[in-house]
Design a protein around this motif. Structure first.
Motif, PDB file in Angstrom:
ATOM      1  N   ALA A  33      -0.247 -33.417  21.317  1.00 38.29           N
ATOM      2  CA  ALA A  33      -1.194 -34.292  22.004  1.00 38.29           C
ATOM      3  C   ALA A  33      -2.595 -34.060  21.440  1.00 38.29           C
ATOM      4  CB  ALA A  33      -1.172 -34.016  23.506  1.00 38.29           C
ATOM      5  N   THR A  34      -3.489 -34.972  21.723  1.00 38.51           N
ATOM      6  CA  THR A  34      -4.859 -34.878  21.210  1.00 38.51           C
ATOM      7  C   THR A  34      -5.503 -33.540  21.563  1.00 38.51           C
ATOM      8  OG1 THR A  34      -5.134 -37.279  21.394  1.00 38.51           O
ATOM      9  CG2 THR A  34      -7.149 -35.949  21.278  1.00 38.51           C
ATOM     10  N   HIS A  35      -5.383 -33.127  22.825  1.00 42.74           N
ATOM     11  CA  HIS A  35      -6.059 -31.884  23.240  1.00 42.74           C
ATOM     12  C   HIS A  35      -5.458 -30.663  22.548  1.00 42.74           C
ATOM     13  CE1 HIS A  35      -2.594 -31.762  26.041  1.00 42.74           C
ATOM     14  NE2 HIS A  35      -2.797 -30.461  26.049  1.00 42.74           N
ATOM     15  N   GLU A  36      -4.172 -30.724  22.190  1.00 38.90           N
ATOM     16  CA  GLU A  36      -3.540 -29.583  21.519  1.00 38.90           C
ATOM     17  C   GLU A  36      -4.036 -29.437  20.090  1.00 38.90           C
ATOM     18  OE1 GLU A  36       0.728 -29.427  23.874  1.00 38.90           O
ATOM     19  OE2 GLU A  36       0.449 -30.944  22.314  1.00 38.90           O
ATOM     20  N   ILE A  37      -4.479 -30.515  19.490  1.00 41.76           N
ATOM     21  CA  ILE A  37      -5.078 -30.462  18.153  1.00 41.76           C
ATOM     22  C   ILE A  37      -6.513 -29.948  18.245  1.00 41.76           C
ATOM     23  CG2 ILE A  37      -5.744 -31.819  16.137  1.00 41.76           C
ATOM     24  CD1 ILE A  37      -3.422 -33.752  16.864  1.00 41.76           C
ATOM     25  N   VAL A  38      -7.291 -30.511  19.147  1.00 43.19           N
ATOM     26  CA  VAL A  38      -8.687 -30.094  19.318  1.00 43.19           C
ATOM     27  C   VAL A  38      -8.765 -28.617  19.700  1.00 43.19           C
ATOM     28  CG1 VAL A  38     -10.802 -30.472  20.655  1.00 43.19           C
ATOM     29  CG2 VAL A  38      -9.406 -32.431  19.925  1.00 43.19           C
ATOM     30  N   ASP A  39      -7.857 -28.172  20.545  1.00 40.56           N
ATOM     31  CA  ASP A  39      -7.844 -26.777  20.997  1.00 40.56           C
ATOM     32  C   ASP A  39      -7.767 -25.792  19.836  1.00 40.56           C
ATOM     33  OD1 ASP A  39      -7.129 -24.489  23.009  1.00 40.56           O
ATOM     34  OD2 ASP A  39      -5.452 -24.532  21.595  1.00 40.56           O
ATOM     35  N   GLN A  40      -7.023 -26.132  18.795  1.00 39.24           N
ATOM     36  CA  GLN A  40      -6.887 -25.230  17.649  1.00 39.24           C
ATOM     37  C   GLN A  40      -8.241 -24.946  17.022  1.00 39.24           C
ATOM     38  OE1 GLN A  40      -3.507 -26.402  14.942  1.00 39.24           O
ATOM     39  NE2 GLN A  40      -3.207 -27.993  16.498  1.00 39.24           N
ATOM     40  N   GLY A  74     -10.370 -33.199  25.100  1.00 35.60           N
ATOM     41  CA  GLY A  74     -10.059 -34.411  24.358  1.00 35.60           C
ATOM     42  C   GLY A  74     -10.688 -35.642  24.962  1.00 35.60           C
ATOM     43  N   GLN A  75     -11.196 -35.526  26.193  1.00 33.50           N
ATOM     44  CA  GLN A  75     -11.827 -36.669  26.841  1.00 33.50           C
ATOM     45  C   GLN A  75     -13.329 -36.719  26.511  1.00 33.50           C
ATOM     46  OE1 GLN A  75     -10.649 -37.714  30.852  1.00 33.50           O
ATOM     47  NE2 GLN A  75      -9.010 -36.183  30.843  1.00 33.50           N
ATOM     48  N   SER A  76     -13.869 -37.911  26.524  1.00 30.02           N
ATOM     49  CA  SER A  76     -15.273 -38.131  26.185  1.00 30.02           C
ATOM     50  C   SER A  76     -16.179 -37.801  27.366  1.00 30.02           C
ATOM     51  CB  SER A  76     -15.486 -39.586  25.785  1.00 30.02           C
ATOM     52  OG  SER A  76     -15.275 -40.434  26.916  1.00 30.02           O
ATOM     53  N   LEU A  77     -17.491 -37.813  27.132  1.00 31.89           N
ATOM     54  CA  LEU A  77     -18.463 -37.582  28.192  1.00 31.89           C
ATOM     55  C   LEU A  77     -18.296 -38.616  29.307  1.00 31.89           C
ATOM     56  CD1 LEU A  77     -20.950 -36.283  29.482  1.00 31.89           C
ATOM     57  CD2 LEU A  77     -22.382 -37.652  27.924  1.00 31.89           C
ATOM     58  N   ALA A  78     -18.114 -39.875  28.931  1.00 30.84           N
ATOM     59  CA  ALA A  78     -17.952 -40.927  29.939  1.00 30.84           C
ATOM     60  C   ALA A  78     -16.700 -40.698  30.776  1.00 30.84           C
ATOM     61  CB  ALA A  78     -17.901 -42.294  29.257  1.00 30.84           C
ATOM     62  N   CYS A  81     -12.638 -37.171  18.487  1.00 27.65           N
ATOM     63  CA  CYS A  81     -13.145 -36.183  19.438  1.00 27.65           C
ATOM     64  C   CYS A  81     -13.869 -35.050  18.715  1.00 27.65           C
ATOM     65  CB  CYS A  81     -11.991 -35.640  20.284  1.00 27.65           C
ATOM     66  SG  CYS A  81     -12.458 -34.296  21.395  1.00 27.65           S
ATOM     67  N   LEU A  82     -13.260 -34.530  17.645  1.00 28.31           N
ATOM     68  CA  LEU A  82     -13.864 -33.433  16.894  1.00 28.31           C
ATOM     69  C   LEU A  82     -15.202 -33.857  16.292  1.00 28.31           C
ATOM     70  CD1 LEU A  82     -10.597 -32.146  15.237  1.00 28.31           C
ATOM     71  CD2 LEU A  82     -12.030 -30.828  16.811  1.00 28.31           C
ATOM     72  N   ASN A  83     -15.292 -35.106  15.897  1.00 27.37           N
ATOM     73  CA  ASN A  83     -16.542 -35.631  15.352  1.00 27.37           C
ATOM     74  C   ASN A  83     -17.565 -35.864  16.452  1.00 27.37           C
ATOM     75  OD1 ASN A  83     -17.641 -38.828  14.276  1.00 27.37           O
ATOM     76  ND2 ASN A  83     -18.374 -36.903  13.452  1.00 27.37           N
ATOM     77  N   ARG A  84     -17.170 -36.582  17.486  1.00 34.68           N
ATOM     78  CA  ARG A  84     -18.085 -37.022  18.557  1.00 34.68           C
ATOM     79  C   ARG A  84     -18.470 -35.881  19.494  1.00 34.68           C
ATOM     80  NH1 ARG A  84     -14.495 -40.307  21.749  1.00 34.68           N
ATOM     81  NH2 ARG A  84     -13.926 -38.296  22.658  1.00 34.68           N
ATOM     82  N   ASP A  85     -17.525 -35.042  19.853  1.00 34.78           N
ATOM     83  CA  ASP A  85     -17.737 -34.066  20.915  1.00 34.78           C
ATOM     84  C   ASP A  85     -17.949 -32.636  20.410  1.00 34.78           C
ATOM     85  OD1 ASP A  85     -17.242 -36.171  22.790  1.00 34.78           O
ATOM     86  OD2 ASP A  85     -15.099 -35.901  22.446  1.00 34.78           O
ATOM     87  N   VAL A  86     -17.261 -32.272  19.332  1.00 32.83           N
ATOM     88  CA  VAL A  86     -17.418 -30.920  18.787  1.00 32.83           C
ATOM     89  C   VAL A  86     -18.503 -30.899  17.718  1.00 32.83           C
ATOM     90  CG1 VAL A  86     -16.196 -28.963  17.740  1.00 32.83           C
ATOM     91  CG2 VAL A  86     -14.997 -30.456  19.333  1.00 32.83           C
ATOM     92  N   GLY A  87     -18.791 -32.071  17.128  1.00 26.11           N
ATOM     93  CA  GLY A  87     -19.907 -32.165  16.187  1.00 26.11           C
ATOM     94  C   GLY A  87     -19.564 -31.877  14.750  1.00 26.11           C
ATOM     95  N   VAL A  96      -3.628 -37.971  16.263  1.00 24.96           N
ATOM     96  CA  VAL A  96      -4.431 -37.398  15.182  1.00 24.96           C
ATOM     97  C   VAL A  96      -5.761 -38.132  15.053  1.00 24.96           C
ATOM     98  CG1 VAL A  96      -4.580 -37.157  12.661  1.00 24.96           C
ATOM     99  CG2 VAL A  96      -2.531 -36.382  13.878  1.00 24.96           C
ATOM    100  N   VAL A  97      -5.741 -39.458  15.077  1.00 25.91           N
ATOM    101  CA  VAL A  97      -6.985 -40.230  14.992  1.00 25.91           C
ATOM    102  C   VAL A  97      -7.871 -39.946  16.201  1.00 25.91           C
ATOM    103  CG1 VAL A  97      -7.954 -42.565  15.051  1.00 25.91           C
ATOM    104  CG2 VAL A  97      -6.046 -42.038  13.515  1.00 25.91           C
ATOM    105  N   ALA A  98      -7.275 -39.880  17.394  1.00 30.68           N
ATOM    106  CA  ALA A  98      -8.048 -39.566  18.600  1.00 30.68           C
ATOM    107  C   ALA A  98      -8.671 -38.175  18.493  1.00 30.68           C
ATOM    108  CB  ALA A  98      -7.161 -39.652  19.834  1.00 30.68           C
TER     109      ALA A  98
END
Length: 360
Positions: free
Chosen positions: A152-159, A30-34, A195-201, A189-191
């Motif tokens: 949490a944000t990471h629990e959404i991205v993980d799915q 859930g964290q960015s490259l930076a 993340c899904l857009n920026r990091d997962v593509g 959800v917004v975060a």
């Protein structure tokens, strides 16, 4: 239970975040490259390790630092307890149409459901935003189990990453139509979307956020200027009927909800999709179609009709094909854009309204 208050102490409010999302030692997913680069440097590692961590986390699906073989072995061992934020697979079931339902166990032992829906040209993931749901919609299995907490944000991205890894195929579309009310967990959800857009593509236009409606939250979502599709669950053509199906509608009258949806269109320039579950003999009559069309006249919108998917707790019935065709014809005659969405994974309780986070 009905949601009658939107104070920060209400069930499902933003205050109900899991402890890890408020902790300075939050999971790395859930964290960015930076942010990841800053983290590796804080551990005494060179900055370029941040990009390596980023690639292994989002492109290669690392589940622990031990998986990241480009890292020095000694450092991996020293950091073995670092939480990347991945869930564990509790149960997996495959329907005859290829839909896969996943029960995922979170760090605190809670179970959520996600669904992978493959088709010829795409792989869609139906994600959850909460453990349970406080909205208590009468036709929905998730609401029957009550509410536990926000994800949490990471629990959404993980799915999304879990489904992508299991299918061995890139996820193309995401729908926030799993367990929970996304707009009662707006920040995470917004975060997650970013993340899904920026990091997962995954393109924002390939993401749909479904809500039953929470006062003020659609307007707040519009201010985020996302390019996602907003899908609003109406499920009734008048306020009286909506109160029967959606207890929380008492705090959010139908006309007020529609006014906020019009504001959303004005602010974002994007149309709204309205979801309408067809229940035999209740809201599937020609008069309901005419009433719905009256509400949506002149609206930049699209209607998704969803034939009811049965659950054991209530005795609502799925409408006949003739009733569905008549409803569609009534809307089309009034120049309302409409499609019928037949849910996948029905026999494995993986369809819309059937997710309940239990394995029997």
């Amino acid at each position: 239970m009905a949601v009658t208050s939107l104070s920060t102490s209400a069930p499902g409010s933003e205050a109900a975040l899991p402890e890890e999302s408020r902790s300075p030692h939050r999971p790395l997913l859930g964290q960015s490259l930076a942010e990841l680069t800053e983290w590796v440097q804080a551990q005494g590692q060179p900055a370029y390790r941040g990009k390596q961590l980023y690639q292994w986390l989002y492109q290669q699906g690392a589940r622990s630092l031990q998986d990241i073989t480009v890292f020095p072995k000694a450092w991996r061992q020293a950091m073995a307890q670092v939480d990347l934020g991945r869930s564990t697979l509790h149960h997996r079931v495959v329907a005859s149409d290829g839909t896969v339902k996943y029960l995922l166990k979170l760090a605190d032992g809670q179970i959520i459901e996600a669904v992978g829906i493959p088709s010829a040209k795409r792989l869609t993931v139906c994600v959850s935003s909460q453990v349970g749901c406080p909205m208590a919609c009468d036709f929905c299995a998730t609401g029957k189990g009550g509410f536990v907490r926000n994800l949490a944000t990471h629990e959404i991205v993980d799915q999304v990453l879990t489904v992508q890894e299991d299918f061995g195929q890139r996820v193309s579309h995401i729908v926030f139509m799993g367990m929970g009310e996304p707009l009662l967990n707006t920040a995470n959800v917004v975060a997650a979307i970013r993340c899904l857009n920026r990091d997962v593509g995954i393109g924002q236009r390939a993401i749909t956020l479904s809500t039953v409606g929470v006062p003020g939250r659609i307007r707040a979502l519009a201010a985020e200027q996302l390019q996602v599709t907003l899908a609003v669950s109406l499920h009734a053509s008048n306020q009286t009927q909506r109160l029967q199906l959606i207890p929380s509608a008492g705090a959010y009258p139908l006309e007020t909800l529609l006014d906020e949806c019009r504001e959303y269109v004005q602010i974002t320039g994007r149309r709204v999709t309205f979801e309408y579950i067809l229940l035999a003999g209740l809201n599937d009559q020609p008069a309901n179609a005419a009433e719905l069309a009256q509400h949506l006249r002149g609206f930049q919108s699209h209607v998704n009709l969803i034939p009811y998917n049965p659950i054991s707790e209530v005795d609502y019935q799925r409408p006949s094909e003739a009733s569905i065709r008549t409803f569609v014809a009534e809307l089309e005659a009034r120049r309302i854009a409409v499609t019928v969405r037949y849910s996948r994974g029905l026999e494995e309780n993986a369809a819309c309204g059937q997710l309940r986070a239990s394995h029997r």
